[in-house]
Every structure is written in C-alpha cells, then in structure tokens.
Scaffold this motif. Structure first.
Motif, PDB file in Angstrom:
ATOM      1  N   TRP A   4       5.084  -0.058  14.699  1.00 15.82           N
ATOM      2  CA  TRP A   4       6.391  -0.385  14.000  1.00 15.82           C
ATOM      3  C   TRP A   4       6.717  -1.567  13.495  1.00 15.82           C
ATOM      4  O   TRP A   4       7.905  -1.802  13.316  1.00 15.82           O
ATOM      5  CB  TRP A   4       7.522   0.182  14.919  1.00 15.82           C
ATOM      6  N   ASN A   5       5.743  -2.480  13.898  1.00 15.72           N
ATOM      7  CA  ASN A   5       6.062  -3.871  13.512  1.00 15.72           C
ATOM      8  C   ASN A   5       7.245  -4.171  14.100  1.00 15.72           C
ATOM      9  O   ASN A   5       8.108  -5.049  13.587  1.00 15.72           O
ATOM     10  CB  ASN A   5       6.132  -4.266  11.819  1.00 15.72           C
ATOM     11  N   GLY A   6       7.251  -4.011  15.537  1.00 16.79           N
ATOM     12  CA  GLY A   6       8.468  -4.484  16.159  1.00 16.79           C
ATOM     13  C   GLY A   6       8.471  -5.691  16.440  1.00 16.79           C
ATOM     14  O   GLY A   6       7.592  -6.503  16.253  1.00 16.79           O
TER      15      GLY A   6
ATOM     16  N   CYS B  31      18.501   4.297   6.467  1.00 12.00           N
ATOM     17  CA  CYS B  31      18.449   2.728   6.697  1.00 12.00           C
ATOM     18  C   CYS B  31      17.009   2.459   5.763  1.00 12.00           C
ATOM     19  O   CYS B  31      16.127   3.128   5.961  1.00 12.00           O
ATOM     20  CB  CYS B  31      18.445   2.332   7.957  1.00 12.00           C
ATOM     21  N   ARG B  32      17.043   1.353   5.212  1.00 16.68           N
ATOM     22  CA  ARG B  32      15.909   1.070   4.486  1.00 16.68           C
ATOM     23  C   ARG B  32      14.650   0.762   5.491  1.00 16.68           C
ATOM     24  O   ARG B  32      13.478   1.026   4.935  1.00 16.68           O
ATOM     25  CB  ARG B  32      16.276  -0.463   3.624  1.00 16.68           C
ATOM     26  N   PHE B  33      14.940   0.276   6.667  1.00 18.81           N
ATOM     27  CA  PHE B  33      13.848   0.057   7.688  1.00 18.81           C
ATOM     28  C   PHE B  33      14.119   1.066   8.934  1.00 18.81           C
ATOM     29  O   PHE B  33      13.502   0.843   9.966  1.00 18.81           O
ATOM     30  CB  PHE B  33      13.576  -1.296   8.060  1.00 18.81           C
ATOM     31  N   GLY B  34      14.724   1.987   8.615  1.00 20.33           N
ATOM     32  CA  GLY B  34      15.406   2.804   9.733  1.00 20.33           C
ATOM     33  C   GLY B  34      14.458   3.440  10.489  1.00 20.33           C
ATOM     34  O   GLY B  34      14.334   3.613  11.898  1.00 20.33           O
ATOM     35  N   VAL B  35      13.280   4.098  10.159  1.00 20.99           N
ATOM     36  CA  VAL B  35      12.015   4.714  10.842  1.00 20.99           C
ATOM     37  C   VAL B  35      11.450   3.725  11.789  1.00 20.99           C
ATOM     38  O   VAL B  35      11.206   3.895  12.779  1.00 20.99           O
ATOM     39  CB  VAL B  35      10.910   5.075   9.800  1.00 20.99           C
TER      40      VAL B  35
ATOM     41  N   ARG C 219       0.795  -1.149   0.092  1.00 26.56           N
ATOM     42  CA  ARG C 219      -0.267  -0.191   0.067  1.00 26.56           C
ATOM     43  C   ARG C 219       0.765   1.328   0.038  1.00 26.56           C
ATOM     44  O   ARG C 219       0.438   2.523  -0.140  1.00 26.56           O
ATOM     45  CB  ARG C 219      -1.085   0.010   1.190  1.00 26.56           C
ATOM     46  N   SER C 220       2.133   1.164   0.387  1.00 31.73           N
ATOM     47  CA  SER C 220       2.954   2.488   0.569  1.00 31.73           C
ATOM     48  C   SER C 220       4.282   2.234   0.020  1.00 31.73           C
ATOM     49  O   SER C 220       4.880   1.116   0.397  1.00 31.73           O
ATOM     50  CB  SER C 220       2.881   2.779   1.976  1.00 31.73           C
ATOM     51  N   ARG C 221       5.059   3.367  -0.773  1.00 30.52           N
ATOM     52  CA  ARG C 221       6.312   3.159  -1.213  1.00 30.52           C
ATOM     53  C   ARG C 221       7.281   3.170  -0.086  1.00 30.52           C
ATOM     54  O   ARG C 221       8.470   2.684  -0.060  1.00 30.52           O
ATOM     55  CB  ARG C 221       6.499   4.167  -2.282  1.00 30.52           C
ATOM     56  N   SER C 222       6.850   3.899   1.025  1.00 32.43           N
ATOM     57  CA  SER C 222       7.928   4.059   2.349  1.00 32.43           C
ATOM     58  C   SER C 222       7.657   2.848   3.421  1.00 32.43           C
ATOM     59  O   SER C 222       8.257   2.785   4.340  1.00 32.43           O
ATOM     60  CB  SER C 222       7.418   5.287   2.903  1.00 32.43           C
ATOM     61  N   TYR C 223       6.554   1.820   2.939  1.00 31.15           N
ATOM     62  CA  TYR C 223       6.442   0.610   4.020  1.00 31.15           C
ATOM     63  C   TYR C 223       7.672   0.071   4.459  1.00 31.15           C
ATOM     64  O   TYR C 223       7.817  -0.445   5.539  1.00 31.15           O
ATOM     65  CB  TYR C 223       5.551  -0.225   3.245  1.00 31.15           C
ATOM     66  N   ALA C 224       8.721  -0.162   3.614  1.00 29.11           N
ATOM     67  CA  ALA C 224       9.970  -0.728   4.000  1.00 29.11           C
ATOM     68  C   ALA C 224      10.796  -0.016   4.991  1.00 29.11           C
ATOM     69  O   ALA C 224      11.380  -0.672   6.049  1.00 29.11           O
ATOM     70  CB  ALA C 224      10.843  -1.222   2.870  1.00 29.11           C
ATOM     71  N   SER C 225      10.456   1.368   5.246  1.00 30.80           N
ATOM     72  CA  SER C 225      11.212   2.207   5.970  1.00 30.80           C
ATOM     73  C   SER C 225      10.540   2.415   7.247  1.00 30.80           C
ATOM     74  O   SER C 225      10.865   2.179   8.340  1.00 30.80           O
ATOM     75  CB  SER C 225      11.440   3.618   5.309  1.00 30.80           C
ATOM     76  N   ASP C 226       8.911   2.686   7.292  1.00 30.31           N
ATOM     77  CA  ASP C 226       8.448   3.030   8.291  1.00 30.31           C
ATOM     78  C   ASP C 226       7.289   2.165   8.828  1.00 30.31           C
ATOM     79  O   ASP C 226       6.705   2.501   9.903  1.00 30.31           O
ATOM     80  CB  ASP C 226       7.771   4.559   8.049  1.00 30.31           C
TER      81      ASP C 226
END
Length: 903
Positions: A287-289, A575-579, A228-235
């Motif tokens: 954050w899918n921690g 980082c690709r998943f930094g957020v 759903r989101s281009r930034s999903y991998a990050s945030d």
C-alpha cells in the motif's frame, strides 16, 4: 529650551517615519497579525546559481487580487554588486501571470522560463541585463519541466497532440469523463528542442505517461519514470517503472525492479557517473504505507545500487542536495531538521554533522552552486520570520554568511509570540513532541485558553520552523490570548519508523491519547484553563479534531475542522488514494471478513458519522468542492449529521472549485476570518462587531467617525475654555506633539478676533485668513492657554503635503466638484464655470469627508477644503485647487486656513 528643541525634533522624526510607511495605522494595531499578513508572507523559491556563481535567479509568490489567485514572479540577485550593504536584487517579471521554472543558459547570459502568459504553451527567454521577455517557441501540445541537455538543447515533457477521437469529442462538446480509461491513456514523453537549429526531437518512446526525469550534468544520461496504472493514485498498485537511457547511444535499461517502494528525487553526481535518490521503507509496501525515507546511490558503470548509511534512525526529513559527488542531507530529527554532510569515498560515505551555531536544526537548503562552494538557505524558527542567507559551504559548517535578500520588511514591526518545543509522555509512555506558542502578553502564573492546531498527514510534522499560513496561524491566535499547541502525535513523520507506523490498524487510539496527555501536561504546568479549550485542523488535523469531539463531547468550546473525513466506508471509494490509505490504516478493505464478521468493522467503529449524535461542540466545517484527497461529500455528511442531530451549532462553508488546499485569495481569507469569528464567539465570548448593512466608505461611517469630536451644545466644533472656543487637537503618539483635528473654524477664529465676520450658519466652516492673522492667532492661543501652539514647521509641512497629495483627489478639491477625474488641461475650462459662483461657495463644513490617520490621530480635511499655513509657506489643497497626480509640489492657493500644532 533644549527640551522644546528635542520635542520639535522628535515630532518631525515621528511624522517623517509615519509617512514613510505604506499605510497609516494605529501603532498597536499595526503590530498585530492579520489574515492578510499571513497569506502575503514572502519566501525565496526555485533558487539556482548562475554558471559563474555571481548571480542567483529565484521566484517569489504574490497575491493578485483582481484575478483572485497567487502568481510567481522571477527575480535576479547579483552577488557581485551591493546596494546599501545588501546584494542588488532586480525583479525581472511583474505581470499578473505565473512565471516559473527559471534556469540560466549554459553561458549564464540569459534566463529561460515557463509562464502562464499567452495560454502557457511557450518557452520564454530574457537577458540578465534586462529588457522584455521574448517568446522562444510555442509548443502547441504544452511544455513542462525544462532541463538542459547540452549548451543549446533543452529537454522537456509534452505529448503528441490531439488524437482524432479527442478532436471529434471536442467538436461535439462532449466532456464526458471515462474514469480510469486505460484504453485512451495519453502518454507524456520527453522531447528535446535545439535552440540553435530550432529542431525538435522525441527522446523517449514510452507508451504510458512519463512521471519525472533528470538529465546528467554532461548530458549523456537520462533517468525517468513511467506510470503503469490509471488507478495507481488510488490503490498504489504497480509502482512506476524506472529507466536509464544513454542519450549518446539511445540504449535504455530498466532499473530498481527489486525496490518495494517508489523512488523519487533523482539527482546526478557532478561527474555524471551515478545518481542519488530517495525511497521509503515500511511494513506494508503493498500500500506504499507511511514509513521513513532513505537515501540510495546508483553507480552507472557497475549497474549497482548502494544504500547510503545515514547513521541516523529517523531517516531523511526534507530531502538532499548533491555537492560535487558528495551529498548534503536534511535529516529528520523529531521537531527539528538537522543537516549532515556525507563525503563519498568509493562505495562508502563519511558523515559530518553540520555545526551551525544558533542556526543548527533550523536551516532549509535552497540551492548549492555547481562548484559546491556556496549555499543559499532559509533560516527560521517557529517564532522567527524566515531569513534567507548565502554562505560558503564546508563539510562541517557554513562560513562568511550574508543575508542574500531581505524579504517581509513590512512584517518587521509585528509582535511575534514566544514558542518552544514542548515534550511530554504520550501513548505507550513514549515521548511526544509539539510546538507550543505562548499568549502574546503571557504572564507567569496566569492560566490561559488552549487551542489545538493539529497537522495533517497523518504522516505530516510540525517543526521548530516558521509555519504561518491560511490553515494554521498561531500568532493570530496567540495575540487573542491563548496558548496554541501543535502536537506531533503518533503517526507523524520525522520521529522514526515505529512511531510513524504505530497507528496502522490502530487509528485514532495513539493520537488521541497523545493529545489528551499533552493537555494534561500543560495543565500540570499551570499554563491553561481546561474550561476554555478549542481544537482545529486541516485534513488529518480535521479528522482528529472531529474524533476528539466525539470521544470528549464537553471538553472543547469550539471545533474548526477543514477537509476532514467522517465516513471511512465512502472514503474508500471516493478518495483519490482511498484504497491504499484506508487499507494501510484500517487493515484491509471494507468488505474483508474480519473477526468472524462479513465486513471490516474498522470502517464502522472508526467513522465519526456513526457516533455523531455524541458531539456537543459548536463546529464550523470547511471543504472544497473539488477535493479528491478528502472527498467533498465528507463535508456534507458531517454537516448533515450535526444539523439533523441538532445538539450543537454547526456552520458549513463550501468553497466552489477548490481542491484539498484552498487556492483562491478570497477563499483563504474567508476561511480564516470565519474561523476567527467562530473562535471569538465560542471560546472568548466575544460577539462580532461587523454589521452587514454598514459600509465603511459611507457618509454614515464618516459621521460615526466624528461622534467623539468635541462640540458645544449648539453643535459648534471646539472646546470651551474660559468662554473662548478653542480648536481640538489629537496626539500623534505618546509623549509627542498634538495636531488640530480640523482646520480652525470660523467660530473658533472669532473667539480670538471678535471683529471677524462670516456668513450666518457657517460656524463650522474653515476660517480663510491671511498669513499674519494665522501667526497672530497661534501667538494668542499660546498666551491665552499658557500652552505652546504653533504652525507646522517646514519639515512637518513637507510630510503633511505628501499625505495631502495622496488623498487630495478624494477630498474637497477640484476633482470632487468636477465629478470625474479631471485632467490638468481641463482645469482652466472648469474654472470658467466656478467663476460664476459666489466666493467661498465650494467650501464645506469641516469634517465633511472621511478622516485620515496620522499616527494615533484622526485628522480631517488634510487633503482639501482649504490649504493650510506653515511657518514657511503653506501645504495642502483648497476646494478650488487641482490635486495634480503628476506633480506633488505645494500649489499656490487663494483659500488658506490654519491647522494648529500643540507641543
């Protein structure tokens, strides 16, 4: 007499065994692990049964040196045919291309697969009966993730092709990247291809990319995810949507909307009435921690999700496999994996823990047959190489177990060090587990160096499973004489929810306490010398390694961090998943107002960069230039800080075009060898013997190889005994025969026969004699020395000929004098030129070429110079003989000498 017969038989047996190996090596050296051994260890992957369960298709990775990469080949194992007690296995593909995702046709007669060959956009097919693979169809927009829908229809993921905008940019050679460009986010969709009608159909209509999908066994249902989101991998914001599509009616519904964590690993039950999947649970779903994995079941008819009660607090460890309508789960169990079988009854599941005897807690399922009756799995421990078995599957155990394929035979003679699951009390006085590897030659009561090999994640885990790879290789370290500890510090997975979450907002504190208390526990047991310790790790293992050297500047003799962070502020943005990662562990973003400050202080106090002046540990840093998991500039910041402070030696290896995990063969080996050299120097005080100006194949190398060969003061080869010059011999192995290092020289033969003549200055040239003279010589030698000398037996000569044939083209044979790879048809022409020379003109001083190894002995000229007599006939080649690559039989030579055997 019996003793002599036994010695002769033993000698023949040893030489036979030696020549059977691929490469002759010193026995003790061949038992030692090398970096090449580690990266070339073989595994079964992508395993699946045929519809009739009599065949198994699988893949195996191999290193392709000329392409500097690893590729996958496809194999077929027949369960209905055995060869010498082992199931018959056939390698189906053997190109230097990546062949992958093999699946049987519905009738089991063919195997379909994908490949990197021919631009990687084709579907391939090959018969189980052999023959070359055939291209079924080329999909110009690509093809991935093939699955059967019906007997003749395959589903796959692809896209609609290039848009006008993409074509125009391509024509302009404009490769500008607009980061997270949501306006031009190209959708990946699911398509169907009918093999019979050769027709193509779009199955899904999504406007954003499909992530994963699974089709039901009856071909009526499709479950798929949409990003759903281009930034999903990050945030980690906007988890994927999940859809269930009726492939008969086309009706599609959205599922799992109430789930706070992503779902994955969808597998339909065999009756196609529902599917199982995994989702996590943790305290910070925004954050899918890191948390623990739980199992769910979706009932299609009832449109209802049920959580499968695993009756297990640690959750799932390594996934699950559907067995009929039941499920076999690999449970997390701290430093182990435990198998449990869950029988479905309505909306409930009955648990049966699998009792596998000595294999319990050490099995990883690879595939279960569709009827649920057979299972293929990997069995290993931290100190047992992986083996691959097939068994009958029951709800409580495995029955009728057989090894399905034998891999890694070349590693069978390697010395594997002892290991154990080590447990100690760490942070909050809670139990911490780890895998402890003993020094290879461990002696009780002696203290040894300790090397920490720290896993990544942080929610990774080290288990009692074979785990040797380029990033961690405890057996090589153990054979250097060190204990190796792989600690499962707080924050690791497999140990329960509270354990994996304990470092959120508390990063570094529990982990470092766990590790330092583990060191103290080993010291208390009298195992280690705390003045000789080092630490290494990749990713989060590097992160912890770095902070250990900050907090304990003088504790370690070396540090070897790979792809680790030193600056969390820059990591947040790059980082690709930094957020998501950083906010989960550091309690928010860098700019958040925390504790009365206008920023989040954790990003400063948790960053080693701001305390880097404390580090006194010699450090070697590794980083890939294309790393987005731990961005490449972290390596530069780390290096520049240590280099500018100047308190310790630092070395930085930068791997071009490499992601977070190194992919190239050369880079994996370079990383290991540089790391080992660093460890040898700073922990073991051993300088490298490598000379960068020295070439192993040089004439100087050949000369140095002979520096310990016996010779007289005047430079004549041999041993003086009672004023006679005798040939030097070398022992093949302990308590075995000895064999002449060189062919008997002119000077040595003249010691026996004073009337023998040769050209002045050719004392060290091989003596060319008759068979009767050779036989008389060994009789004289035995009588003169009172030791048994002889010519090689027929069996020994056969094995020596095999070796001579392998190396002859590179020694003093006709190939050498031709100056090129001469062919059989050119030999007679070349001999016309040779006939113009004086006799013996082509012979050289013994040892002019590089020696070859036979057991422990280094022998010279075995493949050339002169052929050599045996008790029956002769073997080898002279300088006048053609070493025919297409004929390994002994040639008839006019120039024959003597190589003695001493019992």
């Amino acid at each position: 007499m019996r003793l002599k017969q036994f010695q002769c038989i033993a000698a023949i047996f040893f030489i036979s065994c030696y020549f059977y190996t691929l490469k002759a090596q010193n026995t003790s050296a061949s038992s030692k692990w090398t970096p090449e051994d580690i990266i070339n260890t073989r595994y079964m992957r992508s395993v699946s049964f045929s519809p009739n369960h009599n065949l198994v298709v699988w893949t195996q990775q191999k290193a392709v040196k000329k392409k500097d990469k690893f590729v996958s080949n496809i194999y077929l194992t027949r369960l209905d045919l055995q060869d010498e007690g082992v199931f018959k296995t056939i390698q189906l593909t053997n190109l230097d291309e990546n062949d992958y995702s093999p699946i049987f046709s519905k009738d089991g007669e063919d195997i379909y697969f994908l490949s990197s060959r021919e631009k990687g956009k084709k579907l391939w097919k090959m018969s189980i009966y052999g023959g070359e693979p055939k291209a079924v169809k080329e999909f110009k927009n690509g093809i991935s993730n093939i699955q059967w829908k019906t007997n003749n229809t395959l589903l796959f993921i692809s896209n609609e092709g290039e848009t006008l905008r993409e074509k125009e940019l391509k024509d302009k050679k404009d490769n500008t990247i607009v980061v997270e460009d949501s306006l031009h986010w190209k959708p990946q969709r699911i398509y169907a291809y009918n093999l019979k009608t050769k027709s193509l159909q779009r199955v899904t209509q999504n406007t954003k990319p499909v992530g994963t999908y699974t089709v039901s066994p009856n071909g009526n249902w499709l479950i798929y995810s949409v990003n759903r989101s281009r930034s999903y991998a990050s945030d980690a914001q906007k988890d994927p949507f999940y859809y269930l599509q009726n492939l008969v009616t086309g009706k599609t519904i959205q599922l799992l909307q109430s789930f706070q964590f992503p779902a994955y690993s969808f597998q339909f039950s065999n009756n196609s009435k529902g599917f199982y999947f995994i989702s996590a649970t943790a305290s910070d779903p925004e954050w899918n921690g890191a948390g623990i994995s739980e199992l769910y079941y979706y009932d299609i008819e009832k449109n209802q999700v049920s959580k499968v009660n695993l009756k297990w607090k640690y959750g799932i460890g390594r996934g699950f496999t559907v067995v009929g309508n039941d499920v076999l789960v690999t449970l997390a169990n701290r430093a182990y994996y435990t198998l449990a079988y869950y029988t479905k009854s309505g909306n409930h599941w009955k648990k049966s823990t699998m009792d596998l005897g000595e294999m319990t807690n050490h099995v990883l399922p690879l595939s279960v047959s569709k009827d649920g009756e057979k299972i293929i799995y990997q069995y290993s421990t931290a100190s047992k190489l992986p083996k691959f078995y097939i068994s009958d599957l029951s709800k409580k155990t495995f029955l009728n177990t057989s090894e399905v394929v034998k891999l890694n035979k070349n590693l069978a003679n390697k010395t594997i060090t002892k290991s154990e699951v080590f447990i100690w009390k760490g942070y909050n006085n809670e139990e911490v587990t780890g895998i402890l590897y003993y020094p290879t030659d461990y002696q009780k009561g002696k203290k040894y160096p300790l090397i920490l090999s720290i896993h990544g994640g942080p929610a990774g885990v080290d288990t009692d499973t074979w785990s040797e790879r380029w990033s961690t290789y405890p057996n090589i370290l153990a054979q250097r004489g060190a204990f190796v500890l792989k600690p499962n510090y707080h924050g690791s997975s497999n140990h329960g929810l509270s354990y994996v979450e304990s470092i959120k907002g508390n990063y570094y504190i529990p982990e470092l306490e766990d590790i330092t208390k583990g060191i103290k526990a080993l010291e208390k047991r009298g195992f280690i010398d705390t003045d000789k310790m080092g630490t290494m790790g990749w990713s989060n293992g590097a992160i912890l390694t770095t902070m250990l050297t900050v907090k304990y500047p003088t504790m370690f003799k070396f540090a070897a961090p790979g792809a680790g962070d030193v600056n969390w502020t820059s990591d947040f943005g790059t980082c690709r998943f930094g957020v998501s990662f950083d906010q989960s562990y550091f309690g928010g973003a860098p700019w958040d107002d925390v504790d009365g400050k206008f920023y989040n202080e954790n990003y400063i106090i948790k960053s080693p960069l701001f305390e880097i002046e404390k580090i006194q540990t010699p450090t070697i840093i590794f980083h890939g230039s294309n790393d987005r998991a731990v961005p490449r500039d972290q390596g530069w910041e780390y290096y520049r800080g240590l280099q500018q402070v100047g308190k310790t030696p630092v070395r930085f290896l930068w791997f071009p075009n490499q992601p977070h995990g190194l992919k190239k063969i050369t880079h994996q080996l370079r990383k290991m060898k540089e790391e080992l050299a660093w460890i040898d120097f700073y922990l073991f005080n051993k300088s490298s013997e490598k000379n960068e100006a020295f070439k192993k194949e040089s004439p100087l190398a050949t000369l140095l190889q002979k520096k310990n060969v016996k010779q007289t003061k005047t430079g004549v080869y041999g041993i003086l005994f009672k004023e006679k010059l005798l040939p030097e011999t070398a022992q093949i192995k302990k308590d075995s025969i000895e064999i002449g290092i060189f062919e008997v020289t002119n000077a040595q033969f003249k010691s026996y026969n004073p009337n023998y003549t040769y050209t002045s200055g050719k004392d060290n040239y091989p003596a060319v004699v008759s068979k009767s003279d050779a036989e008389a010589y060994v009789v004289w030698l035995s009588s003169f020395t009172q030791q048994k000398y002889r010519l090689p037996t027929a069996n020994e000569a056969k094995k020596l000929q095999e070796k001579a044939h392998k190396i002859g083209a590179k020694e003093n044979t006709l190939q050498f004098w031709a100056g090129y790879n001469i062919t059989f048809d050119e030999v007679s022409l070349l001999n016309q030129k040779i006939a113009l020379l004086n006799p013996y003109a082509l012979l050289k001083e013994v040892g002019s070429f590089k020696g070859c190894t036979v057991g422990k002995a280094t022998l010279y000229d075995l493949g050339g110079n002169v052929a050599e007599y045996a008790q029956e006939g002769s073997y080898g080649y002279s300088a006048y003989d053609y070493c025919d690559p297409n004929n390994s039989d002994t040639t008839t030579s006019e120039y024959i000498g003597i190589r003695v055997v001493k019992e």
